[in-house]
Scaffold this active site. Structure first.
Site, mmCIF file in Angstrom:
data_model
loop_
_atom_site.group_PDB
_atom_site.id
_atom_site.type_symbol
_atom_site.label_atom_id
_atom_site.label_comp_id
_atom_site.label_asym_id
_atom_site.label_seq_id
_atom_site.Cartn_x
_atom_site.Cartn_y
_atom_site.Cartn_z
ATOM 1 N N SER A 193 0.828 -1.193 0.000
ATOM 2 C CA SER A 193 0.000 0.000 0.000
ATOM 3 C C SER A 193 0.866 1.248 0.000
ATOM 4 O O SER A 193 2.020 1.201 0.426
ATOM 5 C CB SER A 193 -0.858 0.005 1.262
ATOM 6 O OG SER A 193 -2.214 -0.013 0.915
ATOM 7 N N GLU A 250 -7.258 -2.679 -8.243
ATOM 8 C CA GLU A 250 -8.113 -2.495 -7.063
ATOM 9 C C GLU A 250 -7.695 -1.293 -6.211
ATOM 10 O O GLU A 250 -7.315 -1.461 -5.055
ATOM 11 C CB GLU A 250 -8.043 -3.753 -6.183
ATOM 12 C CG GLU A 250 -8.432 -5.018 -6.897
ATOM 13 C CD GLU A 250 -8.028 -6.282 -6.138
ATOM 14 O OE1 GLU A 250 -8.636 -7.326 -6.412
ATOM 15 O OE2 GLU A 250 -7.123 -6.226 -5.289
ATOM 16 N N ARG A 276 -7.374 3.483 -1.434
ATOM 17 C CA ARG A 276 -6.872 4.758 -0.928
ATOM 18 C C ARG A 276 -6.813 5.831 -2.019
ATOM 19 O O ARG A 276 -7.185 6.985 -1.772
ATOM 20 C CB ARG A 276 -5.454 4.534 -0.374
ATOM 21 C CG ARG A 276 -4.824 5.742 0.288
ATOM 22 C CD ARG A 276 -3.309 5.540 0.469
ATOM 23 N NE ARG A 276 -3.012 4.222 0.986
ATOM 24 C CZ ARG A 276 -2.901 3.910 2.268
ATOM 25 N NH1 ARG A 276 -3.024 4.849 3.184
ATOM 26 N NH2 ARG A 276 -2.644 2.674 2.646
ATOM 27 N N TYR A 295 0.609 2.788 12.215
ATOM 28 C CA TYR A 295 1.687 2.762 11.213
ATOM 29 C C TYR A 295 2.642 3.937 11.335
ATOM 30 O O TYR A 295 3.481 4.116 10.459
ATOM 31 C CB TYR A 295 1.115 2.876 9.792
ATOM 32 C CG TYR A 295 -0.020 1.989 9.414
ATOM 33 C CD1 TYR A 295 0.099 0.596 9.426
ATOM 34 C CD2 TYR A 295 -1.225 2.535 8.970
ATOM 35 C CE1 TYR A 295 -0.956 -0.212 9.016
ATOM 36 C CE2 TYR A 295 -2.275 1.728 8.564
ATOM 37 C CZ TYR A 295 -2.133 0.357 8.594
ATOM 38 O OH TYR A 295 -3.165 -0.434 8.178
ATOM 39 N N CYS A 331 -7.694 7.488 26.516
ATOM 40 C CA CYS A 331 -6.824 7.259 27.667
ATOM 41 C C CYS A 331 -5.610 6.447 27.262
ATOM 42 O O CYS A 331 -5.487 5.263 27.611
ATOM 43 C CB CYS A 331 -7.609 6.549 28.753
ATOM 44 S SG CYS A 331 -9.062 7.492 29.183
ATOM 45 N N GLU A 332 -4.732 7.068 26.513
ATOM 46 C CA GLU A 332 -3.618 6.366 25.904
ATOM 47 C C GLU A 332 -2.630 7.430 25.461
ATOM 48 O O GLU A 332 -3.000 8.331 24.706
ATOM 49 C CB GLU A 332 -4.200 5.638 24.678
ATOM 50 C CG GLU A 332 -3.358 4.616 24.013
ATOM 51 C CD GLU A 332 -3.431 3.277 24.715
ATOM 52 O OE1 GLU A 332 -2.365 2.654 24.790
ATOM 53 O OE2 GLU A 332 -4.500 2.881 25.197
ATOM 54 N N TYR A 380 -9.154 4.342 5.251
ATOM 55 C CA TYR A 380 -8.739 3.691 6.499
ATOM 56 C C TYR A 380 -8.877 4.623 7.708
ATOM 57 O O TYR A 380 -8.140 4.514 8.669
ATOM 58 C CB TYR A 380 -7.312 3.125 6.360
ATOM 59 C CG TYR A 380 -7.182 2.287 5.106
ATOM 60 C CD1 TYR A 380 -7.806 1.048 5.031
ATOM 61 C CD2 TYR A 380 -6.507 2.752 3.978
ATOM 62 C CE1 TYR A 380 -7.759 0.294 3.866
ATOM 63 C CE2 TYR A 380 -6.454 2.001 2.807
ATOM 64 C CZ TYR A 380 -7.083 0.778 2.760
ATOM 65 O OH TYR A 380 -7.044 0.041 1.615
HETATM 66 C C1 LIG Z 1 -5.971 -3.309 0.763
HETATM 67 C C2 LIG Z 1 -6.166 -3.931 -0.558
HETATM 68 C C3 LIG Z 1 -6.453 -3.156 -1.669
HETATM 69 C C4 LIG Z 1 -6.513 -1.639 -1.627
HETATM 70 O O1 LIG Z 1 -5.321 -1.086 -1.233
HETATM 71 P P1 LIG Z 1 -5.101 0.520 -1.337
HETATM 72 O O2 LIG Z 1 -3.759 0.727 -0.762
HETATM 73 O O3 LIG Z 1 -6.177 1.136 -0.527
HETATM 74 O O4 LIG Z 1 -5.218 0.862 -2.774
HETATM 75 C C5 LIG Z 1 -6.673 -3.786 -2.871
HETATM 76 N N1 LIG Z 1 -6.613 -5.139 -2.967
HETATM 77 C C6 LIG Z 1 -6.342 -5.926 -1.909
HETATM 78 C C7 LIG Z 1 -6.321 -7.378 -2.085
HETATM 79 C C8 LIG Z 1 -6.112 -5.352 -0.681
HETATM 80 O O5 LIG Z 1 -5.830 -6.141 0.365
#
Ligand SMILES: *Cc1c(COP(=O)(O)O)cnc(C)c1O
Length: 443
Positions: free
Chosen positions: A217, A297, A300, A345, A372-373, A402
């Site tokens: 990512s 896919e 983000r 992260y 509380c952290e 996210y």
């Molecule tokens: C998390 C994920 C995504 C999307 O990731 P981005 O960083 O949000 O683009 C796409 N495919 C799979 C299999 C994922 O686990």
């Protein structure tokens, strides 16, 4: 650092004289009307980013362009699923809950893909009955499970194999390894991916359509994707040599990077996909196979930049540091329950004062939440105006991915509302959770 930088705010955000406006709605009015913390989604920005990924995939790959599947896990709600549908792209879901959102709005099943490393039997059954286009198979157990359920339902299910190609990408670098120590997919190096191919071919209720990989990512360079694509193409070539015909689809996953801080740049879909297309075409030519149908896919990259979180400042506190220095702690009314990424992260964000023009000088500040952290930090270090007061509104941009989707009820804090803004109008797309919602779960 506390000045408005258009590069990290949504496309229709402006700082007008003395306040922030998103799609012509002022931040103060949003907080007055809907409360805070508040997620504000710039609807037009979401639609145009989604469309851009679609057209960029079509331009880069031409006839070999497959589907852009929006990764629901980055942020999904019924209204967002409608936007995704209207733009004409697909939806990648990885749980029954995400699939239920698609079903609730009648999202076309032919554009849904099911992921997950541990899909339950119920999730598999519901997905097959809904008619999802593809199920991405993640383990040997799942081959048998999906095959059995498809057969019980009298369906031949289209599937992909998730391959771990031995490429891990982190932002600007990628690492190529023989074996990847991860829970996802079938390893290429060990031969597991090849064995999965034959196991799936032996099942009458499964139809193997292609391969899938997702390498990480927040990636900014094409090298990682290219390395993964090259390895998968080797597998496609071996398939052709062995079985005499071609596996025709390749899904290269998500992971495209966005700007969180001034100076960073959100990846341009056309640039990255054109680079990828060149590499895929070259590798296919040298492996002597046809260019497969390419799907992607992004999560983000579509939703991340479209959303800004608005917080109200509750308290400030000056803390002395060693060496005669000091730091101002600025506490807002949310925190790690609406944005876990800094704690999880070490993710970095910026903030600006949204309700007025702050008057310098700046101070070394830390923006923290109300949990509380000690690790409940939104921004570890930032120069913010010394005149920030309780009641001021802080805007944190690029929180669309996210953020809400990873939100929790830590400390029994209800989750924020999500409001969509467009051309001067604002409407709730996810209502604010109430304390009674939380107590309703309890006996
Ligand atoms: C998390 C994920 C995504 C999307 O990731 P981005 O960083 O949000 O683009 C796409 N495919 C799979 C299999 C994922 O686990």
């Amino acid at each position: 650092m506390s000045a408005f930088d258009p590069a990290v705010f949504s496309r229709n955000s402006r700082f007008e004289v003395d306040h922030l406006k998103i799609a012509s709605v002022s931040a103060s009015a949003l907080v007055a009307d809907f409360g805070s913390p508040l997620f504000v989604v710039d609807e037009e920005d979401f639609r145009s980013r989604a469309s851009h990924w679609k057209s960029a995939l079509e331009e880069a790959f031409g006839e070999s362009a497959g589907t852009v599947y929006y990764a629901a896990k980055s942020f999904i709600s019924k209204e967002v699923a409608r936007w995704v549908d209207q733009v004409g792209i697909g939806l990648d879901v990885c749980t029954g809950g995400e699939l239920a959102v698609a079903e609730a709005i009648g999202f076309p099943a032919g554009r849904v893909e099911l992921h997950g490393n541990n899909k339950s039997e119920d999730e598999i059954r519901i997905a097959i009955s809904y008619g999802v286009h593809t199920i991405v198979i993640d383990s040997f157990f799942e081959i048998e499970r999906v095959a059995r359920i498809a057969s019980e339902l009298g369906v031949v299910q289209r599937v992909y194999i998730r391959v771990t190609p031995g490429v891990e990408a982190h932002t600007h670098e990628f690492i190529s390894t023989a074996h990847e120590d991860v829970k996802f997919g079938f390893s290429l190096a060990s031969g597991a991916a090849w064995d999965a191919i034959s196991a799936i071919r032996a099942e009458n209720s499964l139809r193997l359509m292609g391969l899938h990989s997702h390498i990480g990512s927040q990636i900014f360079e094409s090298e990682g994707f290219a390395a993964a694509a090259a390895k998968l193409i080797t597998l496609l070539a071996r398939f052709k040599d062995t079985y005499g015909h071609e596996l025709s689809e390749l899904d290269l996953g998500g992971g495209y990077g966005i700007a969180y801080l001034p100076g960073e740049e959100t990846l341009d879909p056309s640039r990255i996909l054109n680079e990828l297309a060149d590499i895929v075409k070259r590798e296919c030519a040298s492996a002597q196979i046809s260019v497969p149908i390419i799907s992607i896919e992004p999560g983000r990259a579509i939703v991340g930049p479209t959303t800004t979180t608005l917080y109200t400042v509750g308290t400030t506190k000056d803390v002395e540091l060693d060496g005669g220095l000091s730091r101002r702690y600025i506490a807002v009314d949310g925190g790690m329950s609406d944005n876990i990424r800094p704690a999880l992260y070490g993710a970095e964000y910026i903030a600006i004062v949204a309700n007025r023009l702050p008057l310098g000088p700046n101070r070394n500040s830390r923006v923290v939440g109300k949990h509380c952290e000690s690790g409940d930090i939104i921004i570890r270090e930032i120069e913010l105006s010394a005149d920030i007061q309780p009641g001021d509104i802080l805007a944190v941009p690029a929180t669309g991915a996210y953020g809400y989707s990873m939100a929790s009820n830590y400390n029994h804090v209800p989750r924020p509302a999500v409001v969509a803004v467009n051309q001067g109008n604002a409407r709730v797309i996810v209502r604010r959770e109430s304390i009674s919602d939380l107590l309703a779960l309890e006996n």
